[in-house]
Enzyme design. Structure first.
Site, PDB file in Angstrom:
ATOM      1  N   LYS A 147       9.204   7.635  10.911  1.00  0.00           N
ATOM      2  CA  LYS A 147       7.828   7.681  11.405  1.00  0.00           C
ATOM      3  C   LYS A 147       7.641   6.578  12.451  1.00  0.00           C
ATOM      4  O   LYS A 147       7.020   6.761  13.469  1.00  0.00           O
ATOM      5  CB  LYS A 147       6.818   7.480  10.283  1.00  0.00           C
ATOM      6  CG  LYS A 147       5.400   7.589  10.819  1.00  0.00           C
ATOM      7  CD  LYS A 147       4.380   7.537   9.728  1.00  0.00           C
ATOM      8  CE  LYS A 147       3.956   6.121   9.446  1.00  0.00           C
ATOM      9  NZ  LYS A 147       3.031   5.601  10.472  1.00  0.00           N
ATOM     10  N   HIS A 177       7.114   5.583   1.631  1.00  0.00           N
ATOM     11  CA  HIS A 177       7.881   4.406   1.198  1.00  0.00           C
ATOM     12  C   HIS A 177       8.796   4.769   0.027  1.00  0.00           C
ATOM     13  O   HIS A 177       9.952   4.356  -0.032  1.00  0.00           O
ATOM     14  CB  HIS A 177       6.940   3.308   0.689  1.00  0.00           C
ATOM     15  CG  HIS A 177       5.981   2.776   1.704  1.00  0.00           C
ATOM     16  ND1 HIS A 177       4.629   3.006   1.635  1.00  0.00           N
ATOM     17  CD2 HIS A 177       6.165   1.996   2.799  1.00  0.00           C
ATOM     18  CE1 HIS A 177       4.012   2.399   2.639  1.00  0.00           C
ATOM     19  NE2 HIS A 177       4.928   1.780   3.366  1.00  0.00           N
ATOM     20  N   ALA A 206       0.872  -1.186   0.000  1.00  0.00           N
ATOM     21  CA  ALA A 206       0.000   0.000   0.000  1.00  0.00           C
ATOM     22  C   ALA A 206       0.909   1.236   0.000  1.00  0.00           C
ATOM     23  O   ALA A 206       0.825   2.108   0.875  1.00  0.00           O
ATOM     24  CB  ALA A 206      -0.968  -0.007   1.182  1.00  0.00           C
ATOM     25  N   LEU A 207       1.766   1.264  -0.985  1.00  0.00           N
ATOM     26  CA  LEU A 207       2.867   2.231  -0.995  1.00  0.00           C
ATOM     27  C   LEU A 207       2.393   3.666  -1.191  1.00  0.00           C
ATOM     28  O   LEU A 207       1.428   3.928  -1.901  1.00  0.00           O
ATOM     29  CB  LEU A 207       3.862   1.871  -2.104  1.00  0.00           C
ATOM     30  CG  LEU A 207       4.489   0.477  -2.004  1.00  0.00           C
ATOM     31  CD1 LEU A 207       5.503   0.271  -3.128  1.00  0.00           C
ATOM     32  CD2 LEU A 207       5.148   0.251  -0.651  1.00  0.00           C
TER      33      LEU A 207
HETATM   34  P1  AMP Z   1       5.285  -0.181   6.416  1.00  0.00           P
HETATM   35  O1  AMP Z   1       4.877  -0.556   5.042  1.00  0.00           O
HETATM   36  O2  AMP Z   1       4.272   0.636   7.143  1.00  0.00           O
HETATM   37  O3  AMP Z   1       5.809  -1.354   7.212  1.00  0.00           O
HETATM   38  O4  AMP Z   1       6.527   0.816   6.241  1.00  0.00           O
HETATM   39  C1  AMP Z   1       7.663   0.417   5.542  1.00  0.00           C
HETATM   40  C2  AMP Z   1       8.742   1.435   5.773  1.00  0.00           C
HETATM   41  O5  AMP Z   1       8.315   2.711   5.303  1.00  0.00           O
HETATM   42  C3  AMP Z   1       9.084   1.601   7.264  1.00  0.00           C
HETATM   43  O6  AMP Z   1      10.489   1.747   7.417  1.00  0.00           O
HETATM   44  C4  AMP Z   1       8.352   2.858   7.622  1.00  0.00           C
HETATM   45  O7  AMP Z   1       8.921   3.554   8.715  1.00  0.00           O
HETATM   46  C5  AMP Z   1       8.503   3.658   6.335  1.00  0.00           C
HETATM   47  N1  AMP Z   1       7.481   4.701   6.272  1.00  0.00           N
HETATM   48  C6  AMP Z   1       6.139   4.537   6.391  1.00  0.00           C
HETATM   49  N2  AMP Z   1       5.525   5.738   6.351  1.00  0.00           N
HETATM   50  C7  AMP Z   1       6.491   6.671   6.213  1.00  0.00           C
HETATM   51  C8  AMP Z   1       6.501   8.102   6.119  1.00  0.00           C
HETATM   52  N3  AMP Z   1       5.381   8.818   6.165  1.00  0.00           N
HETATM   53  N4  AMP Z   1       7.689   8.722   5.975  1.00  0.00           N
HETATM   54  C9  AMP Z   1       8.847   8.003   5.941  1.00  0.00           C
HETATM   55  N5  AMP Z   1       8.904   6.657   6.036  1.00  0.00           N
HETATM   56  C10 AMP Z   1       7.752   6.002   6.164  1.00  0.00           C
END
Ligand code: AMP
Length: 281
Positions: A149, A37, A32-33
């Site tokens: 985050k 991401h 759900a990029l």
């Molecule tokens: P997730 O798909 O939520 O597990 O996130 C994957 C990676 O993307 C993790 O390292 C998160 O910290 C990073 N991430 C998610 N949202 C953000 C954001 N708004 N800004 C920066 N990095 C993010």
């Protein structure tokens, strides 16, 4: 850009790259990029010759089965988005590929995991460590990129790497926000219109807390944040803590040495949102 579903296929491609001496950057995600991401992917592309992005909704890190069930899964549009970023390989395995049998490992992160997310989501970081250690073992990246985050997750991953003596550099990346300040999150897509409208106030309140730190001590700032969130009917605070960036333990005075970070978790309806801000004091 190539999509792999199995460890074997991914490793074949990576072995050829590693034999050529290429450095490997890795961005683990649950899909759900969004631009958050993608900023990690962009950075990985600048710093490495090959970039791997994993898309895997890891069941072991969900302590709430409804959250796991409702977690957005959008592989087709994720692939579309990644096609204009420096991503060479996407690894999107089935659950049985990662967990052919249950992972019974128990990690002990001590006081890093007894606070904040660790306290309110028991077992969450154990699941994160299980999946990230497996993914690191599969990809064997030179560098892996994590968003700030998920501030506590970044600390846990660093601790895991030193515990397991993994030769990977963990690169922290800035929080990417919507124009109105809301930290980007895959879960934002699940917000109702009304909850989406009030959600940016979480970051405004964090910013106010930072500016009010000139006037009030950490305890008073905490009370003010709690009061402000409580005054917004559609938001329910789970926690707000001001912690030392390394120990993640609460600080009680601005005299405390080291970087201080205000970390918050808020329910907007059934959607749980987290955010944080550095107190530049
Ligand atoms: P997730 O798909 O939520 O597990 O996130 C994957 C990676 O993307 C993790 O390292 C998160 O910290 C990073 N991430 C998610 N949202 C953000 C954001 N708004 N800004 C920066 N990095 C993010």
């Amino acid at each position: 850009m190539e999509l792999f579903k199995t460890i074997k296929e991914l490793q074949q491609a990576l072995t050829a790259d590693k034999n050529k001496g290429f450095s490997i950057g890795f961005v683990p995600t649950m899909g759900a990029l969004h631009r958050g991401h993608l900023s990690l992917v962009e950075r990985a592309g600048l710093e490495n010759e090959r970039v791997v992005v994993s898309i895997f909704v890891n069941p072991t890190q969900f302590n709430n089965s409804n959250d796991l069930k409702s977690y957005p899964r959008t592989l087709d549009s994720d692939l579309e988005l990644l096609s204009s970023y420096p991503c060479d390989y996407i690894f999107s395995p089935e659950v049985t590929e990662i967990y052919p049998e249950p992972d019974t490992r128990k990690f002990d992160f001590g006081t890093l995991e007894t606070v904040m997310e660790g306290h309110f989501r028991p077992g969450h970081f154990n699941g994160v460590a299980q999946v990230v250690s497996k993914l690191f073992e599969i990809v064997k990246p030179d560098k892996a990129y994590f968003g700030l985050k998920d501030f506590q997750q970044y600390s846990i991953i660093k601790a895991m790497c030193s515990m397991l003596q993994l030769p990977v550099r963990i690169i922290p990346c800035d929080i990417i926000r919507e124009k109105d300040g809301l930290a980007m999150s895959s879960r934002n897509a699940l917000l109702t219109e009304n909850h989406r409208a009030v959600a940016p106030q979480i970051f405004s309140i964090l910013q106010e807390a930072v500016s009010e730190a000139e006037l009030f001590g950490p305890e008073e700032i905490k009370k003010r944040v709690i009061g402000k969130i409580a005054s917004i009917p559609l938001l329910q605070l789970e926690y707000f803590d001001i912690v030392d960036e390394l120990t993640l333990q609460n600080i009680t005075s601005w005299e405390h040495q080291g970087v201080k970070v205000g970390c918050i978790a808020v329910f907007a309806g059934s959607v749980r949102l987290i955010d944080n801000i550095v107190f530049a004091k």
